[in-house]
Design an enzyme around this catalytic site. Structure first.
Site, mmCIF file in Angstrom:
data_model
loop_
_atom_site.group_PDB
_atom_site.id
_atom_site.type_symbol
_atom_site.label_atom_id
_atom_site.label_comp_id
_atom_site.label_asym_id
_atom_site.label_seq_id
_atom_site.Cartn_x
_atom_site.Cartn_y
_atom_site.Cartn_z
ATOM 1 N N GLY A 48 0.859 -1.182 0.000
ATOM 2 C CA GLY A 48 0.000 0.000 0.000
ATOM 3 C C GLY A 48 0.886 1.219 0.000
ATOM 4 N N CYS A 101 2.765 5.365 -2.942
ATOM 5 C CA CYS A 101 3.582 5.233 -4.160
ATOM 6 C C CYS A 101 3.254 4.006 -4.987
ATOM 7 C CB CYS A 101 5.051 5.230 -3.778
ATOM 8 S SG CYS A 101 5.517 6.694 -2.847
ATOM 9 N N LYS A 135 -0.434 3.620 -6.668
ATOM 10 C CA LYS A 135 -0.797 4.621 -7.691
ATOM 11 C C LYS A 135 0.215 4.628 -8.828
ATOM 12 C CE LYS A 135 1.788 8.606 -6.461
ATOM 13 N NZ LYS A 135 2.843 9.075 -7.322
HETATM 14 C C1 UGA Z 1 8.440 2.747 -2.352
HETATM 15 C C2 UGA Z 1 9.787 2.303 -2.941
HETATM 16 O O1 UGA Z 1 10.296 1.195 -2.189
HETATM 17 C C3 UGA Z 1 10.803 3.452 -2.905
HETATM 18 O O2 UGA Z 1 12.022 3.052 -3.511
HETATM 19 C C4 UGA Z 1 10.205 4.648 -3.660
HETATM 20 O O3 UGA Z 1 11.088 5.762 -3.637
HETATM 21 C C5 UGA Z 1 8.893 5.044 -2.999
HETATM 22 O O4 UGA Z 1 7.980 3.917 -3.039
HETATM 23 C C6 UGA Z 1 8.321 6.196 -3.774
HETATM 24 O O5 UGA Z 1 7.982 6.010 -4.937
HETATM 25 O O6 UGA Z 1 8.328 7.309 -3.257
HETATM 26 P P1 UGA Z 1 7.537 3.089 0.153
HETATM 27 O O7 UGA Z 1 6.208 3.439 -0.456
HETATM 28 O O8 UGA Z 1 8.092 3.949 1.234
HETATM 29 O O9 UGA Z 1 8.675 3.067 -0.981
HETATM 30 O O10 UGA Z 1 7.378 1.624 0.738
HETATM 31 P P2 UGA Z 1 8.027 0.193 0.515
HETATM 32 O O11 UGA Z 1 9.060 -0.049 1.530
HETATM 33 O O12 UGA Z 1 8.387 -0.009 -0.904
HETATM 34 O O13 UGA Z 1 6.785 -0.732 0.878
HETATM 35 C C7 UGA Z 1 5.587 -0.645 0.094
HETATM 36 C C8 UGA Z 1 4.549 -1.609 0.578
HETATM 37 O O14 UGA Z 1 4.934 -2.933 0.262
HETATM 38 C C9 UGA Z 1 4.271 -1.594 2.079
HETATM 39 O O15 UGA Z 1 2.880 -1.623 2.280
HETATM 40 C C10 UGA Z 1 4.919 -2.871 2.567
HETATM 41 O O16 UGA Z 1 4.285 -3.396 3.706
HETATM 42 C C11 UGA Z 1 4.731 -3.781 1.366
HETATM 43 N N1 UGA Z 1 5.679 -4.895 1.294
HETATM 44 C C12 UGA Z 1 7.005 -4.656 1.193
HETATM 45 C C13 UGA Z 1 5.206 -6.198 1.310
HETATM 46 O O17 UGA Z 1 3.989 -6.441 1.371
HETATM 47 N N2 UGA Z 1 6.103 -7.225 1.218
HETATM 48 C C14 UGA Z 1 7.438 -7.014 1.134
HETATM 49 O O18 UGA Z 1 8.188 -8.011 1.063
HETATM 50 C C15 UGA Z 1 7.900 -5.708 1.117
#
Ligand code: UGA
Length: 436
Positions: free
Chosen positions: A259, A262, A265
């Site tokens: 979710g 980023c 969307k």
């Molecule tokens: C993401 C990207 O990782 C960044 O590199 C990017 O700069 C950013 O979007 C952006 O476009 O600004 P972020 O939204 O902070 O960063 O979060 P993530 O750490 O990527 O996690 C996204 C979602 O994936 C979270 O809901 C997390 O719980 C979920 N997730 C992550 C999983 O369900 N499984 C996983 O193994 C890893």
């Protein structure tokens, strides 16, 4: 160097403070007066580890200030544009209203030789449409996408794993790339990869990276769906395939899915842009990535319903977590909050807690019962569901301690972050996501 940062949300506020922390003189500009007042007072308007400190240090040093007046951008060598590009209300495409407005407002204050560096995540081709407006002033438009993760934003900005600069061809582009190298001098000196490319590639790098990460998560969640009908264990599967260095274990965490502001969307905007370009089929799989992701929320709700033998009506369900991921107070498109809201919709008495996100969650979903203290939230629960893997729930909550507070012994692990054996051995009915 004198820098301006237009847009002081998650990206811009961190960027402004981080740039001041590496020695630049920075003015952060935003149209939101409350946000500017808060930043000017040294108060981070959102929870981000480390931000408060660099904000306070920057303000105290005199190198960092915030304003709503765009005129203060005049005189900066580089103007970063980091405003939001949300999903359009009536479709999948990105809403570029704020990017266009920021550039239009900035143009009167640009001087020949300035660099305008777009940081917002935009559909490929956006920079090309903005170039004319910027070049008319003698300034150069470049695209410098941001890869920071919320929760690690300060560290990711000060010490990124790569830097990408999309520049126009010719002497102006080369000069602009050199100016960006000077801005990011600590990383450049350290040998951080600095990739200079064209505008379209730079824009695409960003959306491709997020599309890949989303695909990786949905891949493992698709495996979880298969594991659920075969009795296999998706976490062991992820460990086993993750040992292959070509695959890697990171972002193979199966659970209730991704979710935030980023990934969801960005994959939708990418699909919409590909359609416009006549290449919708090239990224048609992203629709599937989105669909798999949303099905995992259904699965978590179904597991909870099953745990009660078919109905959660008037059952006390404690939801641990509201933020879209730990180390953040961000609830945008949060799978955690979505699961809580759905359980409430099915008639459960939902109590929800989170170390940082309660205020944000309450504003959007006042119908839920929010409790600050984890143990207070657990008291009297018939079932507990973990939906954001904060250490408070993952590491510091033992099944024995939880059992002293709850009424029932049902635990649903929406993030596969608990030790299933330990919970079962302590007498709990444990339900994981894609694991027996
Ligand atoms: C993401 C990207 O990782 C960044 O590199 C990017 O700069 C950013 O979007 C952006 O476009 O600004 P972020 O939204 O902070 O960063 O979060 P993530 O750490 O990527 O996690 C996204 C979602 O994936 C979270 O809901 C997390 O719980 C979920 N997730 C992550 C999983 O369900 N499984 C996983 O193994 C890893």
């Amino acid at each position: 160097m004198k820098l301006s940062v237009i847009g002081c949300g998650y990206l811009g506020a961190v960027h402004a403070a981080a740039m001041a922390s590496i020695g630049h003189e920075v003015v952060g500009i935003d149209v939101d007066e409350r946000k500017i007042a808060s930043l000017s007072a040294g108060e981070a308007p959102f929870f981000e580890p480390g931000l408060q400190q660099i904000l306070a240090d920057g303000l105290a040093s005199g190198r960092l200030r915030f304003t709503t007046d765009m005129a203060h951008a005049a005189g900066s060598a580089v103007h970063f544009v980091g405003v939001g590009t949300p999903q359009q209300k009536d479709g999948y495409a990105a809403d570029l209203t704020y990017v266009n407005a920021a550039v239009d407002a900035l143009v009167p204050y640009l001087s020949a030789g300035d660099v305008v560096a777009g940081k917002s995540t935009v559909p490929v081709g956006t920079a090309a449409t903005l170039t004319g407006r910027v070049e008319a002033t003698g300034a150069t438009l470049v695209w410098n996408p941001e890869f920071l993760r919320e929760g690690f934003a300060v560290q990711d900005t000060i010490d990124p794993d790569r830097l990408v600069a999309g520049v126009p061809t010719g002497a102006d582009g080369e000069r602009a790339a050199d100016i960006l190298r000077a801005v990011y001098h600590p990383s450049v000196t350290k040998g951080t990869p600095f990739i200079v490319t064209d505008l379209a590639t730079a824009e695409l790098v960003k959306v491709a990276a997020n599309a890949f990460l989303a695909t990786k998560i949905s891949f493992i969640n698709a495996m979880a769906e298969i594991a659920e009908v075969t009795g296999a264990d998706v976490t062991t599967l992820a460990d086993a395939i993750g040992h292959d260095a070509r695959i890697g274990r990171r972002f193979l965490g199966a659970g209730i899915g991704f979710g935030g502001g980023c990934l969801p969307k960005d994959i939708r905007a990418f699909s919409a842009r590909a359609e416009e370009l006549g290449r919708g089929e090239s990224v048609a799989f992203l629709r599937e990535v989105d669909a798999i992701n949303l099905r995992r929320r259904d699965r978590a709700v179904d597991l909870t319903v099953q745990a009660f033998g078919g109905s959660v009506f008037k059952k006390n369900v404690t939801v641990l977590g509201a933020a879209f991921k730990p180390h953040s107070d961000d609830i945008r498109d949060s799978p955690a909050l979505d699961v809580a809201v759905r359980l409430h919709g099915l008639g459960a008495w939902v109590t929800i807690t989170d170390p940082e996100a309660i205020d944000n969650a309450r504003r959007i979903h006042p119908q839920l019962n929010y409790v600050d203290d984890r143990d207070e939230a657990l008291r009297g629960a018939d079932a507990v569901i973990v939906v954001t893997e904060w250490d408070e729930y993952r590491r510091h909550l033992t099944p024995e301690h939880a059992a002293t507070l709850t009424n029932g012994r049902v635990i649903i692990d929406g993030r596969n972050c608990l030790d299933a054996t330990a919970w079962r051995n302590a007498g709990w009915d444990y339900y994981g996501m894609g694991r027996p």
